[in-house]
Design a protein around this motif. Structure first.
Motif, PDB file in Angstrom:
ATOM      1  N   LEU A   1     -57.808 -87.635  -9.185  1.00 39.41           N
ATOM      2  CA  LEU A   1     -58.906 -86.673  -9.092  1.00 39.41           C
ATOM      3  C   LEU A   1     -60.049 -87.238  -8.263  1.00 39.41           C
ATOM      4  O   LEU A   1     -60.582 -86.594  -7.353  1.00 39.41           O
ATOM      5  CB  LEU A   1     -59.373 -86.369 -10.511  1.00 39.41           C
ATOM      6  CG  LEU A   1     -60.418 -85.299 -10.668  1.00 39.41           C
ATOM      7  CD1 LEU A   1     -59.809 -83.977 -10.267  1.00 39.41           C
ATOM      8  CD2 LEU A   1     -60.878 -85.243 -12.106  1.00 39.41           C
ATOM      9  N   VAL A   2     -60.407 -88.467  -8.579  1.00 38.40           N
ATOM     10  CA  VAL A   2     -61.553 -89.078  -7.933  1.00 38.40           C
ATOM     11  C   VAL A   2     -61.257 -89.377  -6.468  1.00 38.40           C
ATOM     12  O   VAL A   2     -62.099 -89.175  -5.598  1.00 38.40           O
ATOM     13  CB  VAL A   2     -61.935 -90.354  -8.703  1.00 38.40           C
ATOM     14  CG1 VAL A   2     -62.850 -91.202  -7.884  1.00 38.40           C
ATOM     15  CG2 VAL A   2     -62.602 -89.980 -10.006  1.00 38.40           C
ATOM     16  N   ALA A   3     -60.023 -89.835  -6.217  1.00 34.73           N
ATOM     17  CA  ALA A   3     -59.664 -90.119  -4.831  1.00 34.73           C
ATOM     18  C   ALA A   3     -59.742 -88.839  -4.005  1.00 34.73           C
ATOM     19  O   ALA A   3     -60.242 -88.849  -2.876  1.00 34.73           O
ATOM     20  CB  ALA A   3     -58.262 -90.720  -4.769  1.00 34.73           C
TER      21      ALA A   3
ATOM     22  N   PHE B   1     -57.157 -89.551 -13.618  1.00 32.61           N
ATOM     23  CA  PHE B   1     -58.544 -89.761 -13.214  1.00 32.61           C
ATOM     24  C   PHE B   1     -58.619 -90.294 -11.781  1.00 32.61           C
ATOM     25  O   PHE B   1     -59.394 -89.807 -10.958  1.00 32.61           O
ATOM     26  CB  PHE B   1     -59.216 -90.736 -14.183  1.00 32.61           C
ATOM     27  CG  PHE B   1     -60.494 -91.336 -13.667  1.00 32.61           C
ATOM     28  CD1 PHE B   1     -61.683 -90.616 -13.712  1.00 32.61           C
ATOM     29  CD2 PHE B   1     -60.520 -92.615 -13.125  1.00 32.61           C
ATOM     30  CE1 PHE B   1     -62.852 -91.152 -13.226  1.00 32.61           C
ATOM     31  CE2 PHE B   1     -61.686 -93.167 -12.633  1.00 32.61           C
ATOM     32  CZ  PHE B   1     -62.863 -92.438 -12.686  1.00 32.61           C
ATOM     33  N   LEU B   2     -57.766 -91.286 -11.484  1.00 37.61           N
ATOM     34  CA  LEU B   2     -57.777 -91.884 -10.146  1.00 37.61           C
ATOM     35  C   LEU B   2     -57.465 -90.841  -9.068  1.00 37.61           C
ATOM     36  O   LEU B   2     -58.136 -90.768  -8.043  1.00 37.61           O
ATOM     37  CB  LEU B   2     -56.746 -93.007 -10.064  1.00 37.61           C
ATOM     38  CG  LEU B   2     -57.165 -94.392 -10.529  1.00 37.61           C
ATOM     39  CD1 LEU B   2     -56.062 -95.379 -10.233  1.00 37.61           C
ATOM     40  CD2 LEU B   2     -58.450 -94.825  -9.843  1.00 37.61           C
TER      41      LEU B   2
ATOM     42  N   PHE C   1     -55.484 -92.462 -17.014  1.00 38.50           N
ATOM     43  CA  PHE C   1     -56.235 -93.160 -15.979  1.00 38.50           C
ATOM     44  C   PHE C   1     -55.706 -92.787 -14.591  1.00 38.50           C
ATOM     45  O   PHE C   1     -56.482 -92.633 -13.647  1.00 38.50           O
ATOM     46  CB  PHE C   1     -56.154 -94.670 -16.203  1.00 38.50           C
ATOM     47  CG  PHE C   1     -56.899 -95.477 -15.185  1.00 38.50           C
ATOM     48  CD1 PHE C   1     -58.280 -95.361 -15.075  1.00 38.50           C
ATOM     49  CD2 PHE C   1     -56.242 -96.333 -14.326  1.00 38.50           C
ATOM     50  CE1 PHE C   1     -58.975 -96.089 -14.133  1.00 38.50           C
ATOM     51  CE2 PHE C   1     -56.938 -97.068 -13.384  1.00 38.50           C
ATOM     52  CZ  PHE C   1     -58.301 -96.947 -13.293  1.00 38.50           C
TER      53      PHE C   1
END
Lengths: 176, 682
Positions: free
Chosen positions: A20-22, A17-18, A14
C-alpha cells in the motif's frame, strides 16, 4: 497446524502495508482538497439576498440552461480582494457570476463591493456556512464552474490569479 | 572543520556498528547456545507459582551438539561486543554534539544550518534548531539508537550472555541501516558553496521553549523502545523467551515508556498553546505516530509482567516488542517520506521515503519472519482461569491492540482511498467515535484488573471489591445527567467512568502497610490514577468548553463561560526576531480579582511568518484561553475566547502516568539490586 498459520499473519499484514505504502509513494498525491461534488448537481439551496435590493442566489437559477461561475467569498476575506480584478474581468467577458457571501453582513458587503468592484449578478447570504459546506468548499475564496443543468464542472480553490484566468475561461467554455 | 569532524565521527560510528554486528554474529556462531544457567531456577519458580502442568516447560532447549561452555574464541569475541557498543554510542553522541556546535555558531557554510537557522535567533532556538529539521532529527534518532545500545551494553547484567550478544547485534543491525540513510540520503554535515550571508531561519512555530525539550524526550522513548525490539530478536535467535528474559527486558521497556509518555504529554501541551486552535490533540499523523508505539509499549509493559510473573503470554510479548518499535519506524517513515501531510513534515522527498521503506521492509519483515520460524517452539506458560489477573491483563492487551489497530487504520486510510482513486480525509470524528468507546472499556478494565488475584479468583469476591468504584461511577453518571443534560455520550461516560477508575486505582493500597509496599505497586497505583485524572480532564474539556468568537472594539466587554472579559486595547511589541500586536484583556469572574491576559499575533522576520501566541490564564478549575486575530476595516479585532474547565487535568494526568512509571522503574531496580529473584505476587 492452525497455530503455525496464525504465526505468519503479522508478516502478511505487514506485506499488505508495504504494498500500500509503496504504491502511495510512487503516485505522489494531489494535495488539493477536491469537491466530491464535481460531476454532480449542485445541492438544493435558496439563499436570501446578501444585500437589500439585489437578487439572492438559488440553485434553480443555475439549472436554467446557462452556465455560471459561483464564487464563494466574504467581505472579511483578504484574498478575495486580490481576486476581485480577475472576477471583474470575467464579468466583463459576459460570464454570469453568482456570489455566495459567507458569514457576512449587508453593510460590510456593500462597502466591499463599492471598494473592490461588483462582478455579481446575484449574491446569496450564507450566514451559517451551510451551503458552502454542502458545496464541498473548504474556504474562501473558492470558485465553481457550473454548467447549464446545474452540474459542477470545475472547482478553483483560493484566489483567482491572472495566471488562472485561462483555465477558468476554458472550463466555462467547456461547460457551455 | 567541525562539520568534517562530525561526518568522520558518523562514519566511524557506522563502521563500529558493522563491527558490532559481525562480532556478535561470529560469537554466536562459535558459541551457538550457552549453558542454560537459569533453566532450573525458572522451573522451580513456575512450580512454586502453582502452575506446574505439562505446559509450563521452560523454553530453552539445550541443543544437542555444541560443547556446554563454547569455544575460547567465542568467549573472546563476546567480550569485545560490549565495548564496541559503548564506543559506537559515544561516537554517535559526539557527532550529534558537533551538529549542535555548528548550530550554536550559526556556521552558514553548512547547508543544513543555512537552510534552518539564522544569526539573529535566540541561542535556545539555535540549539533546538539542530533537531528542528529533517537531517538533524534523523541524526538525533540514530544517536538515541546508539546510546540505547550502549546503555544495554553497560548496564544489562541479568540477561543470558548469548541473548545479550544477539540483542546488541540486532541493535547494531538497525543502526547500520539508519547510519546508511544518514550518510547517503540525509547528510547533516554537507557544506555549502558559496556561503550565504544569512540563513533562512527556523519555522517560527518551532521557536518555542517547549520545542527545545519535546523532541529529545520523545525520541528517547520513541527510539529507546528499539531495545525491546532488539531484545525480542535476540531472544528469538537464542530461543531464550522466559521469565528471566522478561525480567531483564522490563526496566528497559519501562524507561522508554516513561520518556514516551512525557514526550506525548509535552507535545500535546505544546500544540495546545502554540497552534492557537484551542485543541489539545488533533489526530495528526505525527501525533498518531507517537501514540501508536505508546499503545504497543503500554500493552507490552503489561504482558511482560505476565511473562515475568506467570511465565505466560510468551509469543504475544515477543510480538508486542516487535510491534512497538515497528510502529516507531513506521511512524518515522510516514513523517519523513511526506506520504501523509502533517504539520510536522519537514521535507517531501520520495527518494528518502523509498530508502526508509526498504529499511522498514528489511527490519520489520526480518523480525516477523524470525517470529514465524522460531516462536512455534515457544511453549505457553502456566494456565489461568477466566477470572484472574492474567485474564484481565490479556483483556487489557487485546483492547490496547484494538485501539492501536483503529488508530493505525485511521492514519493510513487516506493512503487506501488514494490507492482506490479518490481522496478522503479522516479526522477527529472518526478517531473519537471509534477509539473513544474502546478506550473507555479499557479504562474500566484497568479499574478491575489490579483487584484480581493471579491464576484464579472468585467472581463474588471481585463483586465485593468493585462495589464502591461502581457506585461512584453510577453516582457520577446520574449527577452529570441531572446537572448537565445534553452533553455528548462519550464525554458523559468519560465523566462517569473517571471517578470509579480513580477510586479503583488506589484500591491496591487498601489495608496495606504503606511503608512495606514495594515501589512498583505505588507506581502502578499512581499511573492508573493518572489515567483517571487525564480521562476526567478530556471528558470535562469536551463536555463543558465554552467558546466565544467576536469582533470587539477596545473597551468592549465580552462574556465567555463564567467570565466577563474587558478588551482594553492593543499595543505593538517587539521581540528579538519578531514584532507583534499584543492585546490586553482583563478577565474577571464574579467578584474575583481581575486577571490580565495578553495574547499576541506575531510576525517573525525570518522567515516572515505570522504566528499566534495565545494567552492562557490558569485557575484551579480550568483555563481561559484567548487568541487574537486580525483587525477589520472598522477597527474591531477578532477575538477567540475559550473557557476550558479542568483542561489542565489532561496534562497533570499525563505527568502522573509518567511519574508512576518512574516509581515502578525505581522499585524494580532496587529489588534487583537487593537480589530478589522472585516477583511479589501482588
Amino acid at each position: 497446524m492452525k497455530r503455525r498459520l496464525v504465526l505468519w499473519l503479522p508478516l502478511a499484514a505487514f506485506a499488505i502495508f508495504l504494498a500500500l505504502v509503496a504504491a502511495g509513494l510512487y503516485a505522489p498525491p494531489d494535495r488539493a482538497v477536491r469537491s466530491r461534488l464535481i460531476g454532480q448537481a449542485v445541492p438544493d439551496f435558496d439563499l436570501a439576498p446578501g444585500m437589500p435590493g439585489r437578487p439572492g442566489l438559488a440553485s434553480a437559477t443555475l439549472r436554467q440552461g446557462q452556465p455560471h461561475l459561483v464564487n464563494v467569498f466574504a467581505s472579511w476575506c483578504v484574498p478575495c480582494r486580490i481576486e476581485a480584478p480577475q472576477l471583474d474581468a470575467l464579468a466583463r467577458r459576459g460570464i454570469p457570476i453568482g456570489g455566495i457571501a459567507v458569514r457576512d453582513r449587508p453593510q460590510d458587503l456593500a462597502r466591499f463591493l463599492a471598494t473592490y468592484g461588483d462582478p455579481f449578478r446575484a449574491i446569496g447570504a450564507d450566514t451559517d456556512r451551510r451551503v458552502q459546506m454542502e458545496l464541498g468548499s473548504a474556504g474562501v475564496p473558492e470558485t465553481f464552474v457550473v454548467d447549464g443543468r446545474g452540474i459542477i464542472r470545475h472547482q478553483h480553490i483560493g484566489a483567482i490569479m491572472p495566471q488562472d484566468m485561462a483555465a477558468i475561461i476554458a472550463a466555462f467554455e467547456a461547460a457551455r | 572543520m567541525i562539520a568534517e569532524a562530525g561526518l568522520a565521527l558518523l562514519w566511524l560510528a557506522a563502521a563500529l556498528s558493522l563491527l558490532q554486528l559481525v562480532l556478535g554474529w561470529a560469537a554466536l556462531r562459535e558459541n551457538p547456545i550457552l549453558p542454560v544457567r537459569e533453566a532450573d531456577g525458572e522451573g522451580d519458580r513456575v512450580k512454586r507459582g502453582g502452575g506446574a502442568n505439562g505446559l509450563s516447560m521452560p523454553l530453552h532447549q539445550p541443543a544437542a551438539g555444541p560443547p556446554p561452555h563454547g569455544s575460547a574464541a567465542g568467549r573472546t569475541l563476546m567480550n569485545f561486543v560490549r565495548p564496541v557498543a559503548v564506543a559506537q554510542g559515544v561516537l554517535a553522541g559526539l557527532a550529534f554534539l558537533a551538529l549542535i556546535q555548528l548550530f550554536l555558531r550559526t556556521d552558514l557554510s553548512v547547508q543544513l544550518v543555512a537552510a534552518n537557522s539564522h544569526s539573529a535567533k535566540p541561542w535556545l532556538y539555535k540549539f533546538a534548531g539542530a533537531w528542528g529539521n529533517h537531517e538533524g532529527s534523523m541524526l538525533l534518532w540514530v544517536t538515541v539508537l546508539a546510546l540505547a545500545g550502549a546503555a544495554v551494553a553497560l548496564f544489562e547484567r541479568r540477561l543470558r550472555q548469548d541473548t545479550l550478544i544477539a540483542t546488541l547485534a540486532a541493535q547494531a543491525a538497525i543502526g547500520l541501516g539508519f547510519y546508511a540513510f544518514l550518510l547517503f540520503a540525509s547528510n547533516p554535515f554537507t557544506r555549502l558553496s558559496p556561503v550565504p550571508v544569512e540563513g533562512n531561519g527556523l519555522n517560527p512555530l518551532l521557536q518555542d521553549p517547549g520545542l527545545a525539550f519535546h523532541p529529545p524526550t520523545l525520541y528517547f522513548g520513541y527510539v529507546g523502545i528499539s531495545i525491546a525490539f532488539s531484545f525480542a530478536v535476540g531472544a528469538l535467535v537464542t530461543r531464550d523467551v522466559g521469565p528471566a528474559f522478561a525480567r531483564a527486558m522490563r526496566p528497559w521497556v519501562l524507561g522508554a515508556w516513561i520518556f514516551l509518555t512525557l514526550g506525548i504529554t509535552a507535545g500535546s501541551y505544546w500544540a495546545y498553546y502554540e497552534l492557537g486552535w484551542g485543541g489539545w490533540w488533533f489526530w495528526d499523523p505525527v501525533e498518531n505516530a507517537s501514540l501508536m508505539p505508546w499503545l504497543a509499549a503500554t500493552a507490552l509493559l503489561h504482558s511482560v509482567t505476565v511473562l515475568a510473573t506467570r511465565a505466560g503470554l510468551r509469543a504475544w510479548t515477543i510480538m508486542l516488542a516487535v510491534v512497538a518499535f515497528s510502529m516507531s519506524m513506521i511512524g518515522t517513515f510516514l513523517v519523513r517520506s511526506g506520504i501523509l501531510t502533517s504539520v510536522h513534515a519537514f521535507a517531501v522527498d520520495p527518494l528518502r521515503g523509498a530508502f526508509i521503506l526498504v529499511l522498514l521492509a528489511f527490519y520489520i519483515g526480518g523480525a516477523l519472519i524470525l517470529f514465524g520460524l522460531r516462536v512455534r517452539h515457544v511453549k505457553e506458560g502456566a494456565a489461568f482461569e477466566i477470572v484472574s489477573r492474567e485474564a484481565a491483563l490479556v483483556a487489557n492487551n487485546l483492547l490496547l491492540s484494538v485501539v492501536l489497530g483503529l488508530v493505525f487504520v485511521g492514519t493510513l486510510y487516506p493512503l487506501v482511498t488514494q490507492a482506490l482513486g479518490h481522496e478522503i480525509s479522516v479526522g477527529p470524528p472518526y478517531f473519537n467515535a471509534v477509539a473513544g468507546p474502546v478506550a473507555l472499556v479499557l479504562a474500566a478494565m484497568m479499574a478491575i484488573g489490579p483487584m484480581l488475584r493471579w491464576r484464579r479468583d472468585a467472581l463474588k469476591a471481585l463483586a465485593g471489591r468493585i462495589a464502591i468504584p461502581v457506585l461512584l461511577s453510577a453516582a457520577a453518571l446520574l449527577a452529570v445527567v441531572i446537572f448537565a443534560p445534553g452533553i455528548g455520550w462519550l464525554p458523559l461516560f468519560g465523566l462517569a467512568v473517571a471517578p470509579g477508575v480513580a477510586a479503583a486505582s488506589v484500591a491496591p493500597l487498601w489495608r496495606r502497610n504503606l511503608r512495606r509496599t514495594p515501589f512498583f505497586i505505588f507506581g502502578m497505583v499512581i499511573a492508573h490514577f493518572g489515567i483517571a485524572v487525564a480521562l476526567a480532564g478530556m471528558a470535562s474539556e469536551s463536555a463543558f468548553t465554552r467558546e466565544t468568537l467576536v469582533a470587539a472594539r477596545p473597551g468592549q466587554i465580552v462574556g465567555v463561560g463564567p467570565f466577563s472579559v474587558r478588551f482594553l486595547g492593543v499595543t505593538p511589541v517587539a521581540g528579538p526576531n519578531w514584532t507583534a500586536i499584543e492585546a490586553e484583556l482583563q478577565a474577571r469572574r464574579g467578584g474575583g480579582a481581575p486577571a490580565v491576559l495578553r495574547p499576541q499575533a506575531r510576525l517573525f522576520s525570518s522567515p516572515p511568518t505570522p504566528t499566534n501566541e495565545a494567552a492562557i490564564g490558569t485557575w484551579w478549575d480550568g483555563q481561559l484561553y484567548i487568541a487574537i486575530g486580525e483587525e477589520d476595516a472598522e477597527g474591531r479585532w477578532q477575538l477567540r475566547l475559550w473557557w476550558k474547565p479542568f483542561v489542565t487535568l489532561i496534562w497533570l494526568g499525563g505527568g502522573l502516568i509518567a511519574l508512576g512509571g518512574l516509581l515502578a522503574l525505581i522499585g524494580r531496580l532496587r529489588r534487583e539490586r537487593r537480589g530478589h529473584p522472585e516477583e511479589a505476587a501482588a
